[in-house]
Design an enzyme around this catalytic site. Structure first.
Site, PDB file in Angstrom:
ATOM      1  N   THR A 211       0.832  -1.216   0.000  1.00  0.00           N
ATOM      2  CA  THR A 211       0.000   0.000   0.000  1.00  0.00           C
ATOM      3  C   THR A 211       0.860   1.256   0.000  1.00  0.00           C
ATOM      4  O   THR A 211       1.914   1.300   0.635  1.00  0.00           O
ATOM      5  CB  THR A 211      -0.919   0.052   1.251  1.00  0.00           C
ATOM      6  OG1 THR A 211      -0.111  -0.097   2.418  1.00  0.00           O
ATOM      7  CG2 THR A 211      -1.987  -1.005   1.218  1.00  0.00           C
ATOM      8  N   ASN A 213       1.044   4.792   1.439  1.00  0.00           N
ATOM      9  CA  ASN A 213       0.473   5.549   2.572  1.00  0.00           C
ATOM     10  C   ASN A 213       0.509   7.020   2.227  1.00  0.00           C
ATOM     11  O   ASN A 213       1.576   7.577   1.979  1.00  0.00           O
ATOM     12  CB  ASN A 213       1.307   5.334   3.828  1.00  0.00           C
ATOM     13  CG  ASN A 213       1.290   3.891   4.240  1.00  0.00           C
ATOM     14  OD1 ASN A 213       0.316   3.423   4.797  1.00  0.00           O
ATOM     15  ND2 ASN A 213       2.358   3.174   3.921  1.00  0.00           N
ATOM     16  N   GLU A 261      -4.442   4.424   3.159  1.00  0.00           N
ATOM     17  CA  GLU A 261      -3.579   3.432   2.510  1.00  0.00           C
ATOM     18  C   GLU A 261      -4.208   2.943   1.233  1.00  0.00           C
ATOM     19  O   GLU A 261      -5.321   2.413   1.254  1.00  0.00           O
ATOM     20  CB  GLU A 261      -3.411   2.240   3.432  1.00  0.00           C
ATOM     21  CG  GLU A 261      -2.618   2.579   4.659  1.00  0.00           C
ATOM     22  CD  GLU A 261      -2.199   1.303   5.343  1.00  0.00           C
ATOM     23  OE1 GLU A 261      -1.011   0.969   5.268  1.00  0.00           O
ATOM     24  OE2 GLU A 261      -3.082   0.648   5.895  1.00  0.00           O
TER      25      GLU A 261
HETATM   26  C1  LIG Z   1      -8.416  -2.615   0.941  1.00  0.00           C
HETATM   27  C2  LIG Z   1      -7.891  -2.608   2.327  1.00  0.00           C
HETATM   28  C3  LIG Z   1      -8.735  -2.892   3.392  1.00  0.00           C
HETATM   29  C4  LIG Z   1      -8.275  -2.910   4.699  1.00  0.00           C
HETATM   30  N1  LIG Z   1      -9.136  -3.185   5.726  1.00  0.00           N
HETATM   31  C5  LIG Z   1      -8.686  -3.239   7.000  1.00  0.00           C
HETATM   32  C6  LIG Z   1      -9.563  -3.553   8.096  1.00  0.00           C
HETATM   33  O1  LIG Z   1     -10.785  -3.734   7.918  1.00  0.00           O
HETATM   34  N2  LIG Z   1      -9.039  -3.622   9.339  1.00  0.00           N
HETATM   35  C7  LIG Z   1      -7.713  -3.398   9.577  1.00  0.00           C
HETATM   36  O2  LIG Z   1      -7.290  -3.505  10.718  1.00  0.00           O
HETATM   37  N3  LIG Z   1      -6.855  -3.060   8.583  1.00  0.00           N
HETATM   38  C8  LIG Z   1      -7.317  -2.988   7.301  1.00  0.00           C
HETATM   39  N4  LIG Z   1      -6.466  -2.662   6.276  1.00  0.00           N
HETATM   40  C9  LIG Z   1      -5.153  -2.167   6.632  1.00  0.00           C
HETATM   41  C10 LIG Z   1      -4.128  -3.213   6.629  1.00  0.00           C
HETATM   42  O3  LIG Z   1      -4.076  -3.639   7.950  1.00  0.00           O
HETATM   43  C11 LIG Z   1      -2.860  -2.503   6.208  1.00  0.00           C
HETATM   44  O4  LIG Z   1      -2.890  -2.320   4.834  1.00  0.00           O
HETATM   45  C12 LIG Z   1      -1.659  -3.268   6.600  1.00  0.00           C
HETATM   46  O5  LIG Z   1      -1.529  -3.121   7.991  1.00  0.00           O
HETATM   47  C13 LIG Z   1      -0.422  -2.778   5.884  1.00  0.00           C
HETATM   48  O6  LIG Z   1      -0.131  -1.452   6.206  1.00  0.00           O
HETATM   49  P1  LIG Z   1       1.299  -1.070   6.748  1.00  0.00           P
HETATM   50  O7  LIG Z   1       2.292  -1.568   5.757  1.00  0.00           O
HETATM   51  O8  LIG Z   1       1.313   0.436   6.869  1.00  0.00           O
HETATM   52  O9  LIG Z   1       1.366  -1.771   8.065  1.00  0.00           O
HETATM   53  C14 LIG Z   1      -6.905  -2.638   4.955  1.00  0.00           C
HETATM   54  C15 LIG Z   1      -6.055  -2.325   3.895  1.00  0.00           C
HETATM   55  C16 LIG Z   1      -6.517  -2.297   2.587  1.00  0.00           C
HETATM   56  C17 LIG Z   1      -5.584  -1.969   1.466  1.00  0.00           C
END
Ligand SMILES: Cc1cc2nc3c(=O)[nH]c(=O)nc-3n(C[C@H](O)[C@H](O)[C@H](O)COP(=O)(O)O)c2cc1C
Ligand SMILES: Nc1ncnc2c1ncn2[C@@H]1O[C@H](COP(=O)(O)OP(=O)(O)OP(=O)(O)O)[C@@H](O)[C@H]1O
Length: 316
Positions: A211, A213, A261
């Site tokens: 993703t 950010n 994200e």
């Molecule tokens: C389409 C999509 C839906 C997501 N839905 C949730 C969710 O419902 N609950 C949640 O805790 N994180 C959700 N996430 C966030 C993910 O936890 C997050 O992308 C993941 O932690 C990676 O982010 P980071 O690399 O900044 O840690 C979602 C991410 C995306 C792309």
């Protein structure tokens, strides 16, 4: 289009060099929604008929921000975005009048004799409910009289959808309640956020959904947390994708700040520190706390499928 910053009182130098007979649309115009478009299109058309330039006057910062009104919650269209949209509507001059405490106390009479008359406004185009001057005491119908007939006034009737007046405040409320469909319908385009791609928590790649950010470039109205189908624009190219707005409750118990994200389909590459604009096209679901990472991955996989089919249906 030329953008001109003004402050009250206008300088002698500006009056001598910058004033020209023109058709001027006046308003806050935050969002540049369909109601605003009807005011601005009226000004552009009239200017064309009269052979005069078409201009738009708007105020910055947002009066509600300066007046410390409790319900101020950011911009729908920060100045740069307003500028881009006005340019595409055929406007020749955009005046950004500095809004501060002193300006908020300028009387309706002084707004007209101190700004509109010296600007040589030929016709002012305003919405039916336009208010100006101290406490908003000035009304559209008084403009001509206050100018001692120096200018004409063209008042645009309300632009309604399903019997409701399209308004910035209605769009703000819809965005915050997750009703992106209504917000986009009233905007006449998809709500868009622009920011810089920053490093995240580096978890996305491991989940199979890298993703970007987004650190928002401006103080935007923040849409309801949840998952959205999006169309993103980067360096002249467009991508489809899914965006999560929220605190990632699966990984954080007490996060206070929202993350934006975006997982882009069919994209690979390093875009850290680069600018990305994201249009929110559909709301898919609320953000949830999942019991396991596998459940989260399964849900994001479904979100991506739903987003692809909704975005495809839109193009058909
Ligand atoms: C389409 C999509 C839906 C997501 N839905 C949730 C969710 O419902 N609950 C949640 O805790 N994180 C959700 N996430 C966030 C993910 O936890 C997050 O992308 C993941 O932690 C990676 O982010 P980071 O690399 O900044 O840690 C979602 C991410 C995306 C792309
Ligand atoms: N739906 C509409 N139809 C016609 N004119 C409108 C409409 N909405 C706004 N205007 C006009 O556009 C100009 C800018 O208005 P402004 O930005 O204050 O509108 P708004 O969207 O109603 O905002 P808010 O919801 O914050 O009151 C004003 O001249 C106003 O009268």
């Amino acid at each position: 289009m030329e953008t001109i910053s003004l402050s009250y009182p206008l300088t002698e130098q500006f009056i001598a060099t910058g004033a020209r007979p023109q058709v001027l649309a006046i308003g806050q115009f935050d969002g540049l929604h369909l109601g605003h478009a009807s005011v601005i299109e009226t000004a552009v058309k009239l200017a064309d008929e009269l052979g005069l330039p078409a201009s738009v006057m708007t105020f910055h910062p947002h009066p509600k921000e300066v007046m410390k009104k409790g319900d101020y919650d950011g911009y729908l269209t920060p100045p740069q975005e307003k500028e881009r949209l006005l340019r595409s509507m055929g406007v020749d001059y955009m005046y950004i009048v500095e809004f501060n405490d002193a300006f908020s106390r300028v009387s309706p009479q002084n707004f007209v004799t101190g700004i509109l008359v010296p600007l040589k406004v030929h016709t002012a185009v305003v919405g039916f409910d336009f208010r100006y001057g101290y406490r908003g005491e000035g009304q559209a119908g008084m403009l001509r009289e206050l100018s001692e007939n120096a200018l004409d006034v063209n008042t645009v009737p309300p632009f309604l959808i399903d019997g409701e007046k399209v308004s910035s405040s209605g769009i703000r409320k819809a965005l915050q309640e997750g009703d992106i469909r209504l917000a986009n319908r009233w905007l006449g385009r998809s709500y868009s956020l622009t920011g810089t791609v920053m490093h995240g928590e580096k978890r996305g790649r491991q989940l199979g959904f890298p993703t970007a950010n987004l650190k928002l470039a401006e103080h935007y109205v923040i849409p309801a947390s949840g998952v959205y189908a999006v169309r993103a624009h980067h360096g002249g190219r467009s991508f489809e994708g899914v965006m999560n707005v929220g605190v990632k409750p699966t990984f954080h118990d007490d996060a206070a700040v929202s993350w934006f994200e975006v997982h882009l389909f069919d994209f690979s590459g390093d875009i850290y520190d680069e600018s990305l604009s994201v249009e929110l096209v559909h709301f898919l679901r609320e953000e949830r706390k999942f019991g396991s990472i596998d459940e989260l991955i399964a849900q994001i996989t479904k979100d991506a499928e739903t987003a692809k089919s909704l975005l495809k249906a839109e193009k058909a």
